[in-house]
Design a protein around this motif. Sequence first.
Motif, PDB file in Angstrom:
ATOM      1  N   ALA A  53      37.687  40.454  41.120  1.00 55.98           N
ATOM      2  CA  ALA A  53      37.389  39.038  41.329  1.00 55.98           C
ATOM      3  C   ALA A  53      37.972  38.191  40.205  1.00 55.98           C
ATOM      4  CB  ALA A  53      35.882  38.833  41.399  1.00 55.98           C
ATOM      5  N   ALA A  54      38.409  37.001  40.574  1.00 56.44           N
ATOM      6  CA  ALA A  54      38.884  36.042  39.573  1.00 56.44           C
ATOM      7  C   ALA A  54      37.690  35.535  38.777  1.00 56.44           C
ATOM      8  CB  ALA A  54      39.586  34.877  40.264  1.00 56.44           C
ATOM      9  N   GLY A  55      37.899  35.282  37.510  1.00 58.29           N
ATOM     10  CA  GLY A  55      36.847  34.727  36.664  1.00 58.29           C
ATOM     11  C   GLY A  55      36.005  35.780  35.987  1.00 58.29           C
ATOM     12  N   ASP A  56      35.055  36.389  36.717  1.00 58.40           N
ATOM     13  CA  ASP A  56      34.172  37.381  36.091  1.00 58.40           C
ATOM     14  C   ASP A  56      34.754  38.792  36.123  1.00 58.40           C
ATOM     15  OD1 ASP A  56      33.832  38.149  38.741  1.00 58.40           O
ATOM     16  OD2 ASP A  56      31.651  37.866  38.751  1.00 58.40           O
ATOM     17  N   HIS A  57      35.830  38.991  36.880  1.00 58.62           N
ATOM     18  CA  HIS A  57      36.564  40.255  36.968  1.00 58.62           C
ATOM     19  C   HIS A  57      35.725  41.417  37.475  1.00 58.62           C
ATOM     20  CE1 HIS A  57      38.742  37.955  33.678  1.00 58.62           C
ATOM     21  NE2 HIS A  57      39.371  37.753  34.815  1.00 58.62           N
ATOM     22  N   ALA A  58      34.692  41.101  38.265  1.00 55.65           N
ATOM     23  CA  ALA A  58      33.909  42.152  38.918  1.00 55.65           C
ATOM     24  C   ALA A  58      34.851  42.944  39.810  1.00 55.65           C
ATOM     25  CB  ALA A  58      32.774  41.542  39.726  1.00 55.65           C
ATOM     26  N   PHE A  59      34.699  44.253  39.836  1.00 58.35           N
ATOM     27  CA  PHE A  59      35.650  45.097  40.550  1.00 58.35           C
ATOM     28  C   PHE A  59      34.945  45.995  41.547  1.00 58.35           C
ATOM     29  CE2 PHE A  59      34.299  47.310  36.796  1.00 58.35           C
ATOM     30  CZ  PHE A  59      34.107  48.622  37.205  1.00 58.35           C
ATOM     31  N   ARG A  73      33.602  53.977  37.554  1.00 60.60           N
ATOM     32  CA  ARG A  73      32.231  54.062  37.034  1.00 60.60           C
ATOM     33  C   ARG A  73      32.154  53.331  35.700  1.00 60.60           C
ATOM     34  NH1 ARG A  73      30.055  55.925  41.404  1.00 60.60           N
ATOM     35  NH2 ARG A  73      30.548  58.028  42.050  1.00 60.60           N
ATOM     36  N   GLY A  74      31.941  52.033  35.766  1.00 60.91           N
ATOM     37  CA  GLY A  74      31.806  51.248  34.546  1.00 60.91           C
ATOM     38  C   GLY A  74      33.091  50.674  33.998  1.00 60.91           C
ATOM     39  N   SER A  75      34.240  51.090  34.521  1.00 58.09           N
ATOM     40  CA  SER A  75      35.520  50.526  34.091  1.00 58.09           C
ATOM     41  C   SER A  75      36.522  50.661  35.242  1.00 58.09           C
ATOM     42  CB  SER A  75      36.034  51.237  32.834  1.00 58.09           C
ATOM     43  OG  SER A  75      36.274  52.596  33.111  1.00 58.09           O
TER      44      SER A  75
END
Length: 167
Positions: A53-59, A73-75
Motif C-alpha cells: 500500500a502507498a503511504g503506510d506500506h502495509a503488504f 512474516r513481519g517483513s
Amino acid sequence: MSAWEESSTARVVPPARPRKLAKVPFVELADGRLQGVVSSGSDIERVYVSSVAAGDHAFSCSTNNNRPCGGARGSFCNHILALITEAVLQYGAERVARYLRVDLADAEPDAGSIAAGMSRNRPAQADNSAAAPVFSRFLRHLAYLELAPSTAPLPETQWFPTTRTVA
C-alpha cells in the motif's frame, strides 16, 4: 478533438526499460497500491498475488488460491521484492517511489532503495482482500493476449463513454 479521443483504443505508456515477464507477469500501480502477480520459484502452477500500500506500506502476499505466503512474516518476502524490482523496470524508480510515498532521503532511486525506504517505516502485514481483484485483472489481461490481432472494436470495451452527445 484529436483522433485518439475518437478511437476505441488507449495510448499505452511504454515501459521505462524492457522487462521479462516470466517472474512477474503482471504489475500495476492501482487502487493506492503497488500490486501484481509473481510466479512461484518452486511450483510452475503456483503464482502469488502481492501488494504494498502507498503511504503506510502495509503488504500482503498469498497464493492464487488464498494461502498465505510463508516468507511474508513481519517483513517483505521475495515475491514483494521481485514485484518492486519489476515495477521499477515498468514505471521507473521515481514514479514508483512517488506513488508509494517513499522518502528516499538523498538515495538514488532504485528498487533496493525503495524497498529499504519502506522497511524503515516497519510496515504491517495487511489482509489479502485485494488479491481476488488483482488476480482477476491478470486473468483478463491473459485473455486479451489470446485474441488475434485486429483493429475491430472489442464488445466488452464498448461501454466506455464517448465525447459525442446524443440528442
